[in-house]
Design a protein around this motif. Structure first.
Motif, PDB file in Angstrom:
ATOM      1  N   PHE A 150       4.396   1.130   4.458  1.00  0.00           N
ATOM      2  CA  PHE A 150       4.619   0.084   3.466  1.00  0.00           C
ATOM      3  C   PHE A 150       5.783   0.454   2.562  1.00  0.00           C
ATOM      4  N   ARG A 151       6.481  -0.562   2.049  1.00  0.00           N
ATOM      5  CA  ARG A 151       7.632  -0.332   1.169  1.00  0.00           C
ATOM      6  C   ARG A 151       7.229   0.317  -0.144  1.00  0.00           C
ATOM      7  N   SER A 152       6.069  -0.057  -0.657  1.00  0.00           N
ATOM      8  CA  SER A 152       5.637   0.472  -1.948  1.00  0.00           C
ATOM      9  C   SER A 152       4.139   0.755  -1.913  1.00  0.00           C
ATOM     10  N   SER A 153       3.708   1.537  -2.880  1.00  0.00           N
ATOM     11  CA  SER A 153       2.277   1.820  -3.007  1.00  0.00           C
ATOM     12  C   SER A 153       1.502   0.553  -3.327  1.00  0.00           C
ATOM     13  N   ARG A 154       2.101  -0.276  -4.165  1.00  0.00           N
ATOM     14  CA  ARG A 154       1.445  -1.533  -4.533  1.00  0.00           C
ATOM     15  C   ARG A 154       1.199  -2.387  -3.296  1.00  0.00           C
ATOM     16  N   ALA A 155       2.184  -2.466  -2.417  1.00  0.00           N
ATOM     17  CA  ALA A 155       2.023  -3.252  -1.184  1.00  0.00           C
ATOM     18  C   ALA A 155       0.909  -2.667  -0.318  1.00  0.00           C
ATOM     19  N   THR A 181       0.504   7.951  -3.229  1.00  0.00           N
ATOM     20  CA  THR A 181      -0.398   6.835  -3.495  1.00  0.00           C
ATOM     21  C   THR A 181      -0.549   5.925  -2.276  1.00  0.00           C
ATOM     22  N   LYS A 182       0.429   5.871  -1.412  1.00  0.00           N
ATOM     23  CA  LYS A 182       0.276   5.126  -0.157  1.00  0.00           C
ATOM     24  C   LYS A 182      -0.778   5.805   0.712  1.00  0.00           C
ATOM     25  N   TRP A 237      -1.758  -0.921  -1.301  1.00  0.00           N
ATOM     26  CA  TRP A 237      -3.049  -1.235  -1.913  1.00  0.00           C
ATOM     27  C   TRP A 237      -3.409  -2.699  -1.723  1.00  0.00           C
ATOM     28  N   ASN A 254       3.886  10.553  -6.674  1.00  0.00           N
ATOM     29  CA  ASN A 254       4.979   9.773  -6.084  1.00  0.00           C
ATOM     30  C   ASN A 254       4.442   8.671  -5.165  1.00  0.00           C
ATOM     31  N   GLY A 255       5.357   7.841  -4.682  1.00  0.00           N
ATOM     32  CA  GLY A 255       4.980   6.693  -3.862  1.00  0.00           C
ATOM     33  C   GLY A 255       4.246   7.056  -2.597  1.00  0.00           C
TER      34      GLY A 255
END
Length: 100
Positions: free
Chosen positions: A59-64, A6-7, A66, A2-3
Motif C-alpha cells: 500500500f502507498r500509505s499506512s492509512r490506506a 504501521t503497514k 488500515w 515509520n510507514g
C-alpha cells in the motif's frame, strides 16, 4: 513509527481475522459442506495471513493499509453474517455442539 512499520502492523492485526473469514467463506460452498473442508481451511489460514501481511506492505500509505484491510474485514464478516441470517451458514453454537 515509520510507514512500513504501521503497514506491517495493519497487516498483522487486521490480517488474521481477514484470513479466518476468507478461509471460512471458501469452505462454505464445498459439496460436502463446511465439515469436509474445515481442516484445510484452518491449515490455510496461516499462509493466507502471511500473504496478507506481505500484501499490506504494498500500500502507498499506512492509512490506506488500515482502511482497505479494515474494509475487507467488514465486507467478509458482513457476508458471513448475512449467510448466517439466511441460514446458508451454520451458527457458531451449532458448530461447537456438533464437535462434541
Amino acid at each position: 513509527m515509520n510507514g512500513m512499520g504501521t503497514k506491517w502492523l495493519a497487516g498483522t492485526l487486521l490480517g488474521l481475522p481477514l484470513a479466518v473469514a476468507l478461509c471460512t467463506l471458501a469452505i462454505l460452498g464445498l459439496p460436502g459442506g463446511w465439515e469436509a473442508g474445515v481442516i484445510a481451511a484452518v491449515t490455510a489460514c496461516l499462509p493466507v495471513w502471511v500473504a496478507i501481511i506481505c500484501f499490506s506492505l504494498l500500500f502507498r500509505s499506512s492509512r490506506a493499509a488500515w482502511l482497505w484491510l479494515g474494509g475487507a474485514n467488514l465486507l467478509c464478516f458482513g457476508l458471513l453474517w448475512a449467510l448466517r441470517l439466511l441460514h446458508l451458514a451454520p451458527s457458531a453454537a451449532l458448530v461447537s455442539l456438533s464437535a462434541s
